[in-house]
Motif scaffolding. Sequence first.
Motif, mmCIF file in Angstrom:
data_model
loop_
_atom_site.group_PDB
_atom_site.id
_atom_site.type_symbol
_atom_site.label_atom_id
_atom_site.label_comp_id
_atom_site.label_asym_id
_atom_site.label_seq_id
_atom_site.Cartn_x
_atom_site.Cartn_y
_atom_site.Cartn_z
ATOM 1 N N ARG A 151 0.830 -1.203 0.000
ATOM 2 C CA ARG A 151 0.000 0.000 0.000
ATOM 3 C C ARG A 151 0.870 1.260 0.000
ATOM 4 N NH1 ARG A 151 -0.665 -1.893 5.445
ATOM 5 N NH2 ARG A 151 -0.164 -0.307 7.015
ATOM 6 N N VAL A 152 0.348 2.283 -0.647
ATOM 7 C CA VAL A 152 1.011 3.587 -0.698
ATOM 8 C C VAL A 152 0.639 4.362 0.554
ATOM 9 C CG1 VAL A 152 1.132 5.794 -1.909
ATOM 10 C CG2 VAL A 152 1.102 3.645 -3.215
ATOM 11 N N LEU A 153 1.660 4.812 1.294
ATOM 12 C CA LEU A 153 1.418 5.580 2.523
ATOM 13 C C LEU A 153 1.347 7.071 2.257
ATOM 14 C CD1 LEU A 153 3.830 3.699 4.963
ATOM 15 C CD2 LEU A 153 1.400 3.249 4.527
ATOM 16 N N ALA A 154 2.076 7.524 1.214
ATOM 17 C CA ALA A 154 2.074 8.949 0.890
ATOM 18 C C ALA A 154 2.592 9.145 -0.528
ATOM 19 C CB ALA A 154 2.944 9.738 1.876
ATOM 20 N N SER A 155 2.119 10.221 -1.156
ATOM 21 C CA SER A 155 2.603 10.622 -2.470
ATOM 22 C C SER A 155 2.997 12.093 -2.387
ATOM 23 C CB SER A 155 1.536 10.400 -3.541
ATOM 24 O OG SER A 155 2.010 10.757 -4.821
ATOM 25 N N GLU A 156 4.226 12.400 -2.784
ATOM 26 C CA GLU A 156 4.759 13.745 -2.602
ATOM 27 C C GLU A 156 5.338 14.267 -3.924
ATOM 28 O OE1 GLU A 156 7.714 13.103 0.353
ATOM 29 O OE2 GLU A 156 6.311 12.324 1.851
ATOM 30 N N GLN A 157 5.547 15.579 -3.948
ATOM 31 C CA GLN A 157 6.181 16.244 -5.096
ATOM 32 C C GLN A 157 5.506 15.861 -6.413
ATOM 33 O OE1 GLN A 157 10.482 15.832 -5.007
ATOM 34 N NE2 GLN A 157 10.512 15.904 -2.767
ATOM 35 N N PHE B 174 6.056 3.863 0.461
ATOM 36 C CA PHE B 174 5.392 2.595 0.155
ATOM 37 C C PHE B 174 5.671 1.562 1.240
ATOM 38 C CE2 PHE B 174 5.863 -1.543 -2.222
ATOM 39 C CZ PHE B 174 4.520 -1.750 -2.471
ATOM 40 N N TYR B 175 4.608 0.853 1.641
ATOM 41 C CA TYR B 175 4.743 -0.234 2.613
ATOM 42 C C TYR B 175 4.501 -1.562 1.908
ATOM 43 C CZ TYR B 175 3.597 -3.544 6.304
ATOM 44 O OH TYR B 175 3.572 -4.652 7.114
ATOM 45 N N CYS B 176 5.312 -2.573 2.270
ATOM 46 C CA CYS B 176 5.163 -3.884 1.643
ATOM 47 C C CYS B 176 5.460 -4.989 2.660
ATOM 48 C CB CYS B 176 6.126 -4.007 0.457
ATOM 49 S SG CYS B 176 5.822 -5.431 -0.602
ATOM 50 N N LEU B 177 4.627 -6.021 2.631
ATOM 51 C CA LEU B 177 4.825 -7.218 3.449
ATOM 52 C C LEU B 177 5.103 -8.367 2.493
ATOM 53 C CD1 LEU B 177 4.626 -8.817 6.155
ATOM 54 C CD2 LEU B 177 2.176 -9.070 5.655
ATOM 55 N N VAL B 178 6.255 -9.005 2.663
ATOM 56 C CA VAL B 178 6.659 -10.057 1.726
ATOM 57 C C VAL B 178 6.846 -11.383 2.456
ATOM 58 C CG1 VAL B 178 7.759 -8.476 0.095
ATOM 59 C CG2 VAL B 178 9.109 -9.431 1.965
ATOM 60 N N GLY C 290 5.937 7.694 8.380
ATOM 61 C CA GLY C 290 4.617 7.086 8.339
ATOM 62 C C GLY C 290 4.620 5.584 8.538
ATOM 63 N N ALA C 291 5.699 5.062 9.093
ATOM 64 C CA ALA C 291 5.822 3.615 9.248
ATOM 65 C C ALA C 291 4.803 3.071 10.238
ATOM 66 C CB ALA C 291 7.233 3.258 9.710
ATOM 67 N N PRO C 292 4.080 2.026 9.848
ATOM 68 C CA PRO C 292 3.163 1.389 10.805
ATOM 69 C C PRO C 292 3.947 0.644 11.878
ATOM 70 C CG PRO C 292 3.239 0.144 8.757
ATOM 71 C CD PRO C 292 4.039 1.382 8.526
ATOM 72 N N ALA C 293 3.287 0.345 12.971
ATOM 73 C CA ALA C 293 3.953 -0.386 14.049
ATOM 74 C C ALA C 293 4.423 -1.750 13.562
ATOM 75 C CB ALA C 293 2.983 -0.543 15.221
ATOM 76 N N GLU C 294 5.539 -2.210 14.117
ATOM 77 C CA GLU C 294 6.048 -3.530 13.748
ATOM 78 C C GLU C 294 5.099 -4.612 14.239
ATOM 79 O OE1 GLU C 294 10.158 -4.262 14.483
ATOM 80 O OE2 GLU C 294 10.745 -2.165 14.187
ATOM 81 N N ARG C 295 4.984 -5.681 13.466
ATOM 82 C CA ARG C 295 4.057 -6.756 13.777
ATOM 83 C C ARG C 295 4.787 -7.931 14.429
ATOM 84 N NH1 ARG C 295 0.437 -7.468 8.270
ATOM 85 N NH2 ARG C 295 0.186 -5.258 7.760
ATOM 86 N N GLU C 296 4.079 -8.614 15.286
ATOM 87 C CA GLU C 296 4.636 -9.811 15.899
ATOM 88 C C GLU C 296 4.799 -10.891 14.823
ATOM 89 O OE1 GLU C 296 3.690 -12.990 19.521
ATOM 90 O OE2 GLU C 296 2.386 -11.237 19.183
ATOM 91 N N GLY C 297 5.974 -11.506 14.793
ATOM 92 C CA GLY C 297 6.242 -12.564 13.830
ATOM 93 C C GLY C 297 6.687 -12.071 12.473
#
Length: 203
Positions: A79-85, A92-96, A133-140
Amino acid sequence: MSLLPALPLLFLLAGASEPAWQQVAREDGITVLARTPEGGSVSEVKATALVDAPPHDVWRVIRDYTNYTKTMPYTDESRVLASEQDGKVTVFYCLVNAPLVDKRDFIIRIRDESDWKEGKGFLKTAWTVTTDGAPAEREGVVRVKLNNGYWLLEPREEGKKTFVTYYLYTDPGGSLPKWIADKANKTSVPDVLRAVRKHSTKK
């Protein structure tokens, strides 16, 4: 005595210390190169391929961040967290869920560094890790702290095809042994390029 004549030699010696790229694989039209930077613990990896699609078709796939779960391997969430300029910078946030390692997530700041005019030049997007804008770290899930890279698209055959370079320097982090991290990177980089080629050439 002047030191000026010695300066070119000093620059040459400094450049000579830069590690050379070594080809580690070539399969399915994709060449994979790797090298370990001076003082680094994991390898930089670079994959190249000639894609049978115009640069902007490839560009569209690379920049479609919200659909990475459909187009990119190993991607569970994007997901896109922000778009600037005016769209030149994207956070951009990504879970792989990549092979050989536990789930990882990362937040990167992506910059459009293209130099393109009238069908000539190149298209390029480059990124580095950010905490904006980083979301909180997830367990695991391990939060990746090192993730630098770029996509470089260069036109070939009068713009009908694209020479694609995908570069990545990342450390998956956690307690993963470095040799496994290297193996995971050398596997995932060509897989991602293969996916981009596939979706760029869809009619």
